[in-house]
Design a protein around this motif. Sequence first.
Motif, PDB file in Angstrom:
ATOM      1  N   VAL A 152       0.523 -14.040 -11.532  1.00 29.54           N
ATOM      2  CA  VAL A 152      -0.482 -13.404 -12.381  1.00 29.54           C
ATOM      3  C   VAL A 152      -0.876 -14.332 -13.524  1.00 29.54           C
ATOM      4  N   GLY A 153       0.058 -15.150 -13.993  1.00 30.36           N
ATOM      5  CA  GLY A 153      -0.275 -16.118 -15.033  1.00 30.36           C
ATOM      6  C   GLY A 153      -1.338 -17.110 -14.591  1.00 30.36           C
ATOM      7  N   ALA A 154      -1.358 -17.460 -13.308  1.00 30.75           N
ATOM      8  CA  ALA A 154      -2.402 -18.339 -12.782  1.00 30.75           C
ATOM      9  C   ALA A 154      -3.766 -17.691 -12.919  1.00 30.75           C
ATOM     10  N   ARG A 155      -3.825 -16.382 -12.707  1.00 31.43           N
ATOM     11  CA  ARG A 155      -5.085 -15.654 -12.855  1.00 31.43           C
ATOM     12  C   ARG A 155      -5.587 -15.730 -14.294  1.00 31.43           C
ATOM     13  N   VAL A 156      -4.674 -15.511 -15.241  1.00 33.37           N
ATOM     14  CA  VAL A 156      -5.043 -15.569 -16.652  1.00 33.37           C
ATOM     15  C   VAL A 156      -5.520 -16.967 -17.027  1.00 33.37           C
ATOM     16  N   THR A 157      -4.795 -17.987 -16.555  1.00 33.57           N
ATOM     17  CA  THR A 157      -5.172 -19.370 -16.859  1.00 33.57           C
ATOM     18  C   THR A 157      -6.534 -19.706 -16.288  1.00 33.57           C
ATOM     19  N   LEU A 158      -6.789 -19.300 -15.036  1.00 32.13           N
ATOM     20  CA  LEU A 158      -8.075 -19.602 -14.409  1.00 32.13           C
ATOM     21  C   LEU A 158      -9.221 -18.932 -15.153  1.00 32.13           C
ATOM     22  N   VAL A 159      -9.084 -17.642 -15.455  1.00 28.28           N
ATOM     23  CA  VAL A 159     -10.147 -16.912 -16.139  1.00 28.28           C
ATOM     24  C   VAL A 159     -10.410 -17.509 -17.520  1.00 28.28           C
ATOM     25  N   ALA A 160      -9.326 -17.749 -18.279  1.00 30.88           N
ATOM     26  CA  ALA A 160      -9.484 -18.289 -19.625  1.00 30.88           C
ATOM     27  C   ALA A 160     -10.093 -19.694 -19.591  1.00 30.88           C
ATOM     28  N   THR A 161      -9.657 -20.520 -18.637  1.00 32.91           N
ATOM     29  CA  THR A 161     -10.173 -21.883 -18.546  1.00 32.91           C
ATOM     30  C   THR A 161     -11.644 -21.902 -18.192  1.00 32.91           C
ATOM     31  N   LEU A 162     -12.040 -21.121 -17.201  1.00 40.58           N
ATOM     32  CA  LEU A 162     -13.446 -21.094 -16.799  1.00 40.58           C
ATOM     33  C   LEU A 162     -14.329 -20.507 -17.898  1.00 40.58           C
ATOM     34  N   LEU A 163     -13.855 -19.450 -18.541  1.00 40.31           N
ATOM     35  CA  LEU A 163     -14.647 -18.829 -19.605  1.00 40.31           C
ATOM     36  C   LEU A 163     -14.796 -19.782 -20.792  1.00 40.31           C
ATOM     37  N   ALA A 164     -13.704 -20.392 -21.217  1.00 41.67           N
ATOM     38  CA  ALA A 164     -13.767 -21.320 -22.343  1.00 41.67           C
ATOM     39  C   ALA A 164     -14.641 -22.524 -22.017  1.00 41.67           C
ATOM     40  N   THR A 165     -14.513 -23.055 -20.810  1.00 40.36           N
ATOM     41  CA  THR A 165     -15.324 -24.200 -20.414  1.00 40.36           C
ATOM     42  C   THR A 165     -16.795 -23.831 -20.338  1.00 40.36           C
ATOM     43  N   GLY A 166     -17.097 -22.642 -19.824  1.00 41.70           N
ATOM     44  CA  GLY A 166     -18.480 -22.196 -19.767  1.00 41.70           C
ATOM     45  C   GLY A 166     -19.097 -22.062 -21.154  1.00 41.70           C
ATOM     46  N   ILE A 167     -18.342 -21.469 -22.080  1.00 45.10           N
ATOM     47  CA  ILE A 167     -18.835 -21.328 -23.456  1.00 45.10           C
ATOM     48  C   ILE A 167     -19.050 -22.707 -24.082  1.00 45.10           C
ATOM     49  N   ALA A 168     -18.083 -23.599 -23.891  1.00 47.20           N
ATOM     50  CA  ALA A 168     -18.188 -24.935 -24.470  1.00 47.20           C
ATOM     51  C   ALA A 168     -19.374 -25.703 -23.901  1.00 47.20           C
ATOM     52  N   ALA A 169     -19.570 -25.615 -22.583  1.00 44.98           N
ATOM     53  CA  ALA A 169     -20.671 -26.342 -21.949  1.00 44.98           C
ATOM     54  C   ALA A 169     -22.023 -25.807 -22.406  1.00 44.98           C
ATOM     55  N   PHE A 170     -22.164 -24.486 -22.444  1.00 39.68           N
ATOM     56  CA  PHE A 170     -23.447 -23.883 -22.835  1.00 39.68           C
ATOM     57  C   PHE A 170     -23.778 -24.206 -24.291  1.00 39.68           C
ATOM     58  N   LEU A 171     -22.826 -23.921 -25.197  1.00 43.99           N
ATOM     59  CA  LEU A 171     -23.095 -24.174 -26.612  1.00 43.99           C
ATOM     60  C   LEU A 171     -23.223 -25.668 -26.897  1.00 43.99           C
ATOM     61  N   GLY A 172     -22.414 -26.483 -26.211  1.00 46.93           N
ATOM     62  CA  GLY A 172     -22.461 -27.919 -26.451  1.00 46.93           C
ATOM     63  C   GLY A 172     -23.809 -28.525 -26.121  1.00 46.93           C
ATOM     64  N   ILE A 173     -24.371 -28.167 -24.970  1.00 47.55           N
ATOM     65  CA  ILE A 173     -25.667 -28.736 -24.594  1.00 47.55           C
ATOM     66  C   ILE A 173     -26.776 -28.189 -25.480  1.00 47.55           C
ATOM     67  N   ILE A 174     -26.670 -26.906 -25.898  1.00 45.85           N
ATOM     68  CA  ILE A 174     -27.675 -26.337 -26.806  1.00 45.85           C
ATOM     69  C   ILE A 174     -27.643 -27.057 -28.152  1.00 45.85           C
ATOM     70  N   ILE A 175     -26.436 -27.269 -28.691  1.00 41.93           N
ATOM     71  CA  ILE A 175     -26.308 -27.971 -29.973  1.00 41.93           C
ATOM     72  C   ILE A 175     -26.880 -29.379 -29.866  1.00 41.93           C
ATOM     73  N   ALA A 176     -26.574 -30.087 -28.790  1.00 45.29           N
ATOM     74  CA  ALA A 176     -27.071 -31.456 -28.617  1.00 45.29           C
ATOM     75  C   ALA A 176     -28.594 -31.480 -28.522  1.00 45.29           C
ATOM     76  N   ILE A 177     -29.173 -30.525 -27.794  1.00 38.23           N
ATOM     77  CA  ILE A 177     -30.633 -30.478 -27.666  1.00 38.23           C
ATOM     78  C   ILE A 177     -31.281 -30.214 -29.018  1.00 38.23           C
ATOM     79  N   VAL A 178     -30.730 -29.266 -29.775  1.00 38.58           N
ATOM     80  CA  VAL A 178     -31.285 -28.954 -31.099  1.00 38.58           C
ATOM     81  C   VAL A 178     -31.211 -30.175 -32.007  1.00 38.58           C
ATOM     82  N   LEU A 179     -30.078 -30.869 -32.008  1.00 38.29           N
ATOM     83  CA  LEU A 179     -29.925 -32.049 -32.859  1.00 38.29           C
ATOM     84  C   LEU A 179     -30.894 -33.169 -32.464  1.00 38.29           C
ATOM     85  N   SER A 180     -31.286 -33.196 -31.189  1.00 39.47           N
ATOM     86  CA  SER A 180     -32.156 -34.273 -30.722  1.00 39.47           C
ATOM     87  C   SER A 180     -33.637 -34.012 -30.955  1.00 39.47           C
ATOM     88  N   ILE A 181     -34.030 -32.749 -31.239  1.00 37.54           N
ATOM     89  CA  ILE A 181     -35.457 -32.439 -31.364  1.00 37.54           C
ATOM     90  C   ILE A 181     -35.877 -32.076 -32.783  1.00 37.54           C
TER      91      ILE A 181
END
Length: 292
Positions: A69-98
Amino acid sequence: MTRALFRSPTGLIGLTSLTLLVLTAVVSWVWTPHDPLAVDPAAGWLPFSPDHPLGTDSLGRDQLSSVLVGARVTLVATLLATGIAAFLGIIIAIVLSIVPPTLSAFLQRLVDVSIAFPTLIVAIILVTGFGASTLIASISIGLSASVIIARTVLPELRRAQKSDFVLLARAAGAGRARILRVHVLPAIAPTFIVRTSQVMASAALAEAGLSYLGFGTPPPTPSWGRSLADLQSQILTRPEYLIAPALAIVIVVVGLNLLGDALRDGLLPRAHRTRTTTPSSTDPSRKATVAS
C-alpha cells in the motif's frame, strides 16, 4: 527516445524501477495478503513466516501489506507533485519570458529567493493551515519543485524565442500564442522532460521524508516513510523489520534518478548537457537541488 532508453543500462534500470512501482501500486489496489489497517496487538512483532513474509509491527499489522500500500501512496504523491511542479514551472517560465525586462528581472529575483525555501518549510506552513495529508505533502513538494523547473527552463525558453525560425514566424505575422505552441515549446521540450523526470525522484524521496517527520501521509494510512518512523524504535533489536520500506525507497529513488540520467543522455546534445548539468557554484537552481 524510447530506443535510447532501452539501449542504456541506466535507462533499463530506471524503467524497471518505475514499472515495479506502478505494478506494485496497481496490485495493492486489488489485493494485499492481509488488511493493512487490521490491528491485532496480540500478534505484535511476529517473526517472518509464510503467513507474514515480512512479519508484523507492534500493533500486529502485516508489514508486506503495508509495503504494498505504501507503493500506492508513493506513486500517487510522486505523480501529483510532479504534475503540479511541471505545470506551474512552465507557466512561471513563460510569464518571465514575455513580461517587460524590468518586471521579468524583479520576478526572477523572487523565483531565486523562493528556491532557497526547502520543501520541509513549505510543508510545515501548509500543514499548519490545512493539516497533514498526502495531498498537502504533494502540493508542498510541487510548489517547491516548480520554481526549480522554471529556473532551468527559462534560459532555454529565451534562447528559443530569439532563434531564427521564431523571428521568421513573427515576420510572417504569426501570433504569440501560435509561436509559443508551434515553435518555442517543442524546442524546450527535451530540457523540460529531463528536468521533470529528475523532479520525480526528488518528489518520491521528499514524500517519504515528510511522512517520516509527520508532515506527510497521516496514520493509519501506510506509507514507506511512516513505516520507517513507526519502526525506528526497533532499529537495534529488530533491524530486519526496517529493511523492506527502506529498500523500497532506495529502489524507487535511485531508479528514477537513473531514468532521469538516461533521458538527459538521450535527449540533450552533449554541449548542452555540459552547460546545463554542471552549473557554477553560484547557480541558484544547483543550490536548491542540494537544499531540497
